[in-house]
Design an enzyme around this catalytic site. Sequence first.
Site, PDB file in Angstrom:
ATOM      1  N   ASP A 179      -6.649  -8.057   4.553  1.00  0.00           N
ATOM      2  CA  ASP A 179      -6.763  -9.518   4.742  1.00  0.00           C
ATOM      3  C   ASP A 179      -7.929  -9.799   5.700  1.00  0.00           C
ATOM      4  OD1 ASP A 179      -5.117  -8.339   6.852  1.00  0.00           O
ATOM      5  OD2 ASP A 179      -4.857 -10.371   7.600  1.00  0.00           O
ATOM      6  N   HIS A 490      -5.400  -2.196  -1.618  1.00  0.00           N
ATOM      7  CA  HIS A 490      -5.192  -3.621  -1.324  1.00  0.00           C
ATOM      8  C   HIS A 490      -6.224  -3.971  -0.260  1.00  0.00           C
ATOM      9  CE1 HIS A 490      -2.875  -7.360  -0.892  1.00  0.00           C
ATOM     10  NE2 HIS A 490      -3.137  -7.254   0.398  1.00  0.00           N
ATOM     11  N   ASP A 534      -0.739   3.537  -6.436  1.00  0.00           N
ATOM     12  CA  ASP A 534      -2.175   3.263  -6.279  1.00  0.00           C
ATOM     13  C   ASP A 534      -2.534   2.000  -7.054  1.00  0.00           C
ATOM     14  OD1 ASP A 534      -4.861   3.296  -5.826  1.00  0.00           O
ATOM     15  OD2 ASP A 534      -5.293   5.042  -7.088  1.00  0.00           O
ATOM     16  N   GLU A 543      -2.595  -0.671   1.253  1.00  0.00           N
ATOM     17  CA  GLU A 543      -3.543  -1.492   2.009  1.00  0.00           C
ATOM     18  C   GLU A 543      -4.375  -0.575   2.916  1.00  0.00           C
ATOM     19  OE1 GLU A 543      -1.859  -4.974   3.836  1.00  0.00           O
ATOM     20  OE2 GLU A 543      -3.802  -5.643   4.595  1.00  0.00           O
TER      21      GLU A 543
HETATM   22  O1  9MR Z   1       0.772  -2.244  10.332  1.00  0.00           O
HETATM   23  C1  9MR Z   1       1.747  -3.266  10.282  1.00  0.00           C
HETATM   24  C2  9MR Z   1       3.093  -2.642  10.043  1.00  0.00           C
HETATM   25  O2  9MR Z   1       3.469  -1.864  11.148  1.00  0.00           O
HETATM   26  C3  9MR Z   1       4.125  -3.712   9.765  1.00  0.00           C
HETATM   27  O3  9MR Z   1       5.334  -3.089   9.373  1.00  0.00           O
HETATM   28  C4  9MR Z   1       3.642  -4.646   8.650  1.00  0.00           C
HETATM   29  C5  9MR Z   1       4.612  -5.765   8.334  1.00  0.00           C
HETATM   30  O4  9MR Z   1       4.730  -6.624   9.413  1.00  0.00           O
HETATM   31  O5  9MR Z   1       2.405  -5.218   9.016  1.00  0.00           O
HETATM   32  C6  9MR Z   1       1.380  -4.265   9.176  1.00  0.00           C
HETATM   33  O6  9MR Z   1       0.227  -4.917   9.579  1.00  0.00           O
HETATM   34  C7  9MR Z   1      -0.406  -5.801   8.667  1.00  0.00           C
HETATM   35  C8  9MR Z   1      -0.708  -7.067   9.442  1.00  0.00           C
HETATM   36  O7  9MR Z   1       0.499  -7.720   9.771  1.00  0.00           O
HETATM   37  C9  9MR Z   1      -1.637  -8.004   8.715  1.00  0.00           C
HETATM   38  N1  9MR Z   1      -2.819  -7.335   8.261  1.00  0.00           N
HETATM   39  C10 9MR Z   1      -2.514  -6.177   7.429  1.00  0.00           C
HETATM   40  C11 9MR Z   1      -1.715  -5.175   8.214  1.00  0.00           C
HETATM   41  C12 9MR Z   1      -1.531  -3.880   7.438  1.00  0.00           C
HETATM   42  O8  9MR Z   1      -0.656  -4.008   6.378  1.00  0.00           O
END
Ligand code: 9MR
Length: 630
Positions: A179, A490, A534, A543
């Site tokens: 994102d 992602h 994938d 992601e």
């Molecule tokens: O890395 C984060 C993980 O520990 C959490 O479980 C997850 C859900 O809250 O979010 C991950 O972080 C994301 C962030 O909130 C927004 N940008 C993408 C991150 C990676 O997925």
Amino acid sequence: MEFTKIFTTALTLSVLSVSPLFAATADQNQVGFITKSQKQMAVVGAEGKDIVFKNSSGKDVLKVTVPKAKVWLPAGDTAASLVDFSEITTEGNYQAYLNDEPIGHPIIIANNAFEDVTKASLKFFYFQRASTALTEEYAGIYARAAGHPDTDVKYHASTGKTDTEATFDGSKGWYDAGDYGKYIVNSGISTYTLLQLYQQNKEYFKKFNLNIPESKNDIPDILDEIRWNLDWMLTMQDDDGGVFHKLTTLKFSGTVMPEKDVAARYAIGKSVTASWNLAAVAALAAEIYSPYDKDFAVKCATAASKARIWALNNEAALFEQPAGVNTGTYSDGYPIDEEIWANTELYRISKNPVFADVFKKYPFKKFRWVLQSWQYTYALAAFTIATNPEIFDTDIQDSARACIFSLADTILNSLDNNGYGVPLLEEDFNWGSNSFAANKGMVLIHAYILSKEEKYLNAATAIIDYILGRNPLNISYLTGYGVNSAKNPHHRPSQADGIDEPIPGMLVGGPNYSANDCASKYVQYDAVARSYYDNSCSYATNEVAINWNAPFAYVVGSLQAISTTGKTYDIKTVPDHFMEVADGIKAKRNLQKQISVGSKLIIRNGAVQVQKTDRDGKIQYFNVSGKHIR
Ligand code: 9MR
């Protein structure tokens, strides 16, 4: 009856012996092995047989009898045998053979086997740059227009600001992940990790060319790249010292290129965790950038000091996602580890006793030593303390070393009876499992720096081998690297740019037994390391993120640097510039006076002393408590 039974059995057996379904397989690092390092592959279905390694001229160079197969719980009930070919110590291309048939992928052994992946995993940060166009010269086919100028960022009500028309310049920084948000908490650990990679391997990274716009200046490229993010992090500090939690739109954008995401961007929340994160990283940056840009160093030290005061006065300011906002939260209800980490960094560069109070406030023995992540930063403090024995008191050092070795030895223990030779446990296969793997590697590298025991280095190598292919899915989780690498991350730019291949050098999150997105149908509770899809629809397994690439870069970069230079970080090294960082209140009153960058910590007459040069050029010496020494 009897005849049919015998006949069927014979038929089944003969089908089995020719069926490719039951052919032996091998999973291995698909990128390469550093010549001097441990080299292993995981072989399934060949127990007791001989594997022959041939060089590129077809000559046999090594024969290994495949040992007993063992189960590795994350892989499920497929037992594998760990075949070690470390004895091959000549650079070149090799292939393993079983019964004269090739098994596994081509094996590349090279002195600089991890150099390209180190470069690519660091170049990722350039590709994540906000507020700038990526030109062909540096980005090749992935050149793109500038997105998110972030010059007029609004204040969300959750920041406590009441002027709804006011804006500030929050430009630069790295996009967090797939994102386009920028989050201070996650920037904290990512930036620290990269700064440590540089700090501990200065010789190697001095001339390391990332081909970025700043490559021609006199500053190491890795520091130029990190500076892009530090500049942004500093913009997130409010006048009172508090730090805004994140800079995002209200909702995640669609799958578009950066310049197409034009929704308003806000500073959202102001939190104690963001403030501690900025304090920690800015303190470390102050010391590291001091030889290159004194003004910037002073700016960082001041920001760190101010953020600390705010955090101390606002311990309850935990981040809560405001109504109407759906971007990442990075909320953390327990800010003590961040407080310890930030004060540790401030103490390291200043030796100002005010920062050591934290060790009395939270006695180290009571710490929860957990693997580092965006949420738990104890280990980051431990890394800093243990690698700076000249600075911290012995009891604090002992606790930090105990933390690192207890984590590292637990990681080593997980290698017992483990057919894949991968020091990961079932519990590691959560969101961003590859980052848990890489962070374990970072612990192991520290254990190696402190002990020089090969077993730690070997286990760190095993983690990289796992990420680059020695896993039950036979996949390299680093985009663009390996015969069979992740293809559909992602990652908005990679999804929207119209180019088939994703941006190279990105570490995808990896298997996640709790994936609740389109990957949920691939979740296997009894084989968690296979819970991966994938497909770009899977943010929970596929992601990319800055806090995943950073520890990966740290581990591959450290392994390569250690091998190339033949050296590890000298823990007797003291900060280049021992800064007098004022405690924030004093700093506000008289900044210039409080923060002098000229002092130097030296070893003199066998003791650590502070060397100061006065205006007349006269050199004076002080002990570390500030007492003048004649
Ligand atoms: O890395 C984060 C993980 O520990 C959490 O479980 C997850 C859900 O809250 O979010 C991950 O972080 C994301 C962030 O909130 C927004 N940008 C993408 C991150 C990676 O997925």
